[in-house]
Scaffold this motif. Structure first.
Motif, PDB file in Angstrom:
ATOM      1  N   TRP A   1       2.120 -43.266   2.923  1.00 21.91           N
ATOM      2  CA  TRP A   1       1.601 -43.070   4.279  1.00 21.91           C
ATOM      3  C   TRP A   1       2.575 -42.239   5.100  1.00 21.91           C
ATOM      4  O   TRP A   1       3.781 -42.446   5.070  1.00 21.91           O
ATOM      5  N   ARG A   2       2.033 -41.297   5.853  1.00 23.52           N
ATOM      6  CA  ARG A   2       2.848 -40.451   6.723  1.00 23.52           C
ATOM      7  C   ARG A   2       2.254 -40.475   8.123  1.00 23.52           C
ATOM      8  O   ARG A   2       1.076 -40.225   8.319  1.00 23.52           O
ATOM      9  N   TYR A   3       3.120 -40.797   9.091  1.00 20.71           N
ATOM     10  CA  TYR A   3       2.711 -40.913  10.486  1.00 20.71           C
ATOM     11  C   TYR A   3       3.196 -39.697  11.267  1.00 20.71           C
ATOM     12  O   TYR A   3       4.266 -39.151  10.976  1.00 20.71           O
ATOM     13  N   PRO A   4       2.447 -39.290  12.297  1.00 17.59           N
ATOM     14  CA  PRO A   4       2.926 -38.181  13.128  1.00 17.59           C
ATOM     15  C   PRO A   4       4.125 -38.621  13.966  1.00 17.59           C
ATOM     16  O   PRO A   4       4.283 -39.813  14.261  1.00 17.59           O
ATOM     17  N   ALA A   5       4.984 -37.673  14.336  1.00 20.74           N
ATOM     18  CA  ALA A   5       6.115 -37.987  15.210  1.00 20.74           C
ATOM     19  C   ALA A   5       5.576 -38.516  16.543  1.00 20.74           C
ATOM     20  O   ALA A   5       4.502 -38.092  16.975  1.00 20.74           O
ATOM     21  N   PRO A   6       6.224 -39.450  17.171  1.00 24.94           N
ATOM     22  CA  PRO A   6       7.502 -40.064  16.823  1.00 24.94           C
ATOM     23  C   PRO A   6       7.359 -41.267  15.886  1.00 24.94           C
ATOM     24  O   PRO A   6       8.336 -41.926  15.562  1.00 24.94           O
ATOM     25  N   TYR A   7       6.115 -41.543  15.443  1.00 24.92           N
ATOM     26  CA  TYR A   7       5.882 -42.716  14.595  1.00 24.92           C
ATOM     27  C   TYR A   7       6.376 -42.518  13.161  1.00 24.92           C
ATOM     28  O   TYR A   7       6.296 -43.432  12.348  1.00 24.92           O
TER      29      TYR A   7
ATOM     30  N   ILE B   1     -11.087 -51.149   1.193  1.00 21.42           N
ATOM     31  CA  ILE B   1     -10.232 -50.094   1.743  1.00 21.42           C
ATOM     32  C   ILE B   1      -8.931 -50.711   2.236  1.00 21.42           C
ATOM     33  O   ILE B   1      -8.936 -51.705   2.959  1.00 21.42           O
ATOM     34  N   LEU B   2      -7.801 -50.130   1.841  1.00 23.12           N
ATOM     35  CA  LEU B   2      -6.494 -50.609   2.281  1.00 23.12           C
ATOM     36  C   LEU B   2      -6.265 -50.178   3.725  1.00 23.12           C
ATOM     37  O   LEU B   2      -6.152 -48.990   4.017  1.00 23.12           O
ATOM     38  N   LEU B   3      -6.208 -51.159   4.634  1.00 24.77           N
ATOM     39  CA  LEU B   3      -6.024 -50.879   6.055  1.00 24.77           C
ATOM     40  C   LEU B   3      -4.576 -51.058   6.501  1.00 24.77           C
ATOM     41  O   LEU B   3      -4.123 -50.391   7.424  1.00 24.77           O
ATOM     42  N   GLY B   4      -3.867 -51.999   5.856  1.00 24.22           N
ATOM     43  CA  GLY B   4      -2.517 -52.280   6.300  1.00 24.22           C
ATOM     44  C   GLY B   4      -1.831 -53.296   5.409  1.00 24.22           C
ATOM     45  O   GLY B   4      -2.298 -53.592   4.308  1.00 24.22           O
ATOM     46  N   PHE B   5      -0.713 -53.816   5.900  1.00 25.38           N
ATOM     47  CA  PHE B   5       0.059 -54.812   5.164  1.00 25.38           C
ATOM     48  C   PHE B   5       0.768 -55.703   6.162  1.00 25.38           C
ATOM     49  O   PHE B   5       0.894 -55.365   7.347  1.00 25.38           O
ATOM     50  N   PHE B   6       1.247 -56.860   5.681  1.00 23.24           N
ATOM     51  CA  PHE B   6       2.037 -57.731   6.542  1.00 23.24           C
ATOM     52  C   PHE B   6       2.955 -58.612   5.704  1.00 23.24           C
ATOM     53  O   PHE B   6       2.768 -58.753   4.497  1.00 23.24           O
ATOM     54  N   CYS B   7       3.961 -59.193   6.371  1.00 22.48           N
ATOM     55  CA  CYS B   7       4.888 -60.117   5.735  1.00 22.48           C
ATOM     56  C   CYS B   7       5.387 -61.100   6.783  1.00 22.48           C
ATOM     57  O   CYS B   7       5.162 -60.919   7.983  1.00 22.48           O
TER      58      CYS B   7
ATOM     59  N   GLY C   1       5.982 -59.123  10.179  1.00 25.67           N
ATOM     60  CA  GLY C   1       6.121 -57.689   9.996  1.00 25.67           C
ATOM     61  C   GLY C   1       4.772 -57.156   9.582  1.00 25.67           C
ATOM     62  O   GLY C   1       4.063 -57.801   8.802  1.00 25.67           O
ATOM     63  N   LEU C   2       4.377 -56.023  10.115  1.00 23.75           N
ATOM     64  CA  LEU C   2       3.062 -55.492   9.767  1.00 23.75           C
ATOM     65  C   LEU C   2       3.019 -53.987   9.941  1.00 23.75           C
ATOM     66  O   LEU C   2       3.861 -53.398  10.594  1.00 23.75           O
ATOM     67  N   GLY C   3       2.021 -53.392   9.328  1.00 22.09           N
ATOM     68  CA  GLY C   3       1.803 -51.960   9.470  1.00 22.09           C
ATOM     69  C   GLY C   3       0.359 -51.622   9.166  1.00 22.09           C
ATOM     70  O   GLY C   3      -0.261 -52.230   8.291  1.00 22.09           O
ATOM     71  N   LEU C   4      -0.168 -50.660   9.909  1.00 20.37           N
ATOM     72  CA  LEU C   4      -1.521 -50.146   9.672  1.00 20.37           C
ATOM     73  C   LEU C   4      -1.432 -48.758   9.072  1.00 20.37           C
ATOM     74  O   LEU C   4      -0.520 -47.989   9.392  1.00 20.37           O
ATOM     75  N   ALA C   5      -2.389 -48.423   8.237  1.00 22.47           N
ATOM     76  CA  ALA C   5      -2.470 -47.062   7.691  1.00 22.47           C
ATOM     77  C   ALA C   5      -2.612 -46.076   8.845  1.00 22.47           C
ATOM     78  O   ALA C   5      -3.256 -46.386   9.850  1.00 22.47           O
ATOM     79  N   PRO C   6      -2.008 -44.895   8.739  1.00 23.53           N
ATOM     80  CA  PRO C   6      -2.058 -43.922   9.843  1.00 23.53           C
ATOM     81  C   PRO C   6      -3.473 -43.653  10.345  1.00 23.53           C
ATOM     82  O   PRO C   6      -3.686 -43.516  11.548  1.00 23.53           O
TER      83      PRO C   6
ATOM     84  N   LYS D   1      -7.954 -49.892  17.758  1.00 21.39           N
ATOM     85  CA  LYS D   1      -8.232 -51.234  18.281  1.00 21.39           C
ATOM     86  C   LYS D   1      -8.430 -52.299  17.204  1.00 21.39           C
ATOM     87  O   LYS D   1      -9.139 -53.277  17.407  1.00 21.39           O
ATOM     88  N   PHE D   2      -7.799 -52.106  16.038  1.00 24.52           N
ATOM     89  CA  PHE D   2      -7.815 -53.143  15.011  1.00 24.52           C
ATOM     90  C   PHE D   2      -6.754 -54.213  15.288  1.00 24.52           C
ATOM     91  O   PHE D   2      -6.769 -55.280  14.685  1.00 24.52           O
TER      92      PHE D   2
END
Length: 198
Positions: A60-66, A93-99, A122-127, A133-134
């Protein structure tokens, strides 16, 4: 809403929309020939992390500054270490992850950065799904998992200080600012937010 033209309706139906179950009276009065439609919010499912999901997340690649959230190659092994779960949407569909716990924390310069007994998330959403609004539904699912696995009554998140978009989503879900901390290896400022039950 969709225009009453059959082509417009077909387009929106193909995108997953359906006729609205609740009609907006003001819109119906202003546009009596329009057909109001809605898009159902996808149901989330938490599943164990797999090599396939970890490899996709690592790409996954996020736009700056993310872009500070880009994973390093060695992070893929951490994703597979047993602490992480994948968040799936419709059709898998893979939307994100958490721990939870220590993997959700950063190495901070401040000795008492994580002093309270709240469970770290800890969590992250796909770009592709950021800013859509998820957040509230994602946090609800994560907190339900945290309560089920650990009996947690309060939760804590660590977020980059510049990431106001994420902080607004967390605040809407009941998190409140506690303190700022500094990441050891980068000097970046992060904010800790905590909540009771979501």
């Amino acid at each position: 809403s969709a225009h009453s033209a059959m082509e417009s309706q077909a387009f929106y139906r193909a995108a997953g929309c359906r006729e609205a179950t609740e009609i907006n009276p003001a819109h119906a009065e202003a546009e009596p020939f329009d057909i109001q439609m809605e898009y159902p919010i996808p149901a989330f499912a938490a599943v164990p992390m797999t090599e396939r999901y970890a490899a996709e997340i690592a790409g996954w690649r996020y736009p700056a500054p993310y872009d500070v959230y880009h994973l390093r190659p060695e992070d893929q092994a951490e994703l597979l270490g047993g602490s992480y779960s994948a968040l799936l949407g419709p059709q898998g569909i893979l939307l994100g992850f958490f721990c939870f716990g220590a993997p959700a924390r950063i190495a901070a310069e401040e000795a008492e950065a994580y002093a309270s007994g709240a469970l770290d998330i800890g969590l992250g959403l796909a770009p592709l799904f950021c800013g859509r609004k998820f957040g509230p539904d994602f946090l609800r699912l994560v907190s339900e998992n945290g309560r089920a696995q650990f009996g947690a009554g309060s939760f804590r998140l660590t977020v980059a200080a510049f990431n106001r978009r994420a902080q607004r989503a967390y605040e809407k879900a009941g998190f409140r600012f506690c303190r700022e901390i500094t990441q050891k290896d980068t000097g970046r400022v992060f904010r800790i937010l905590e909540t009771g039950r979501i």
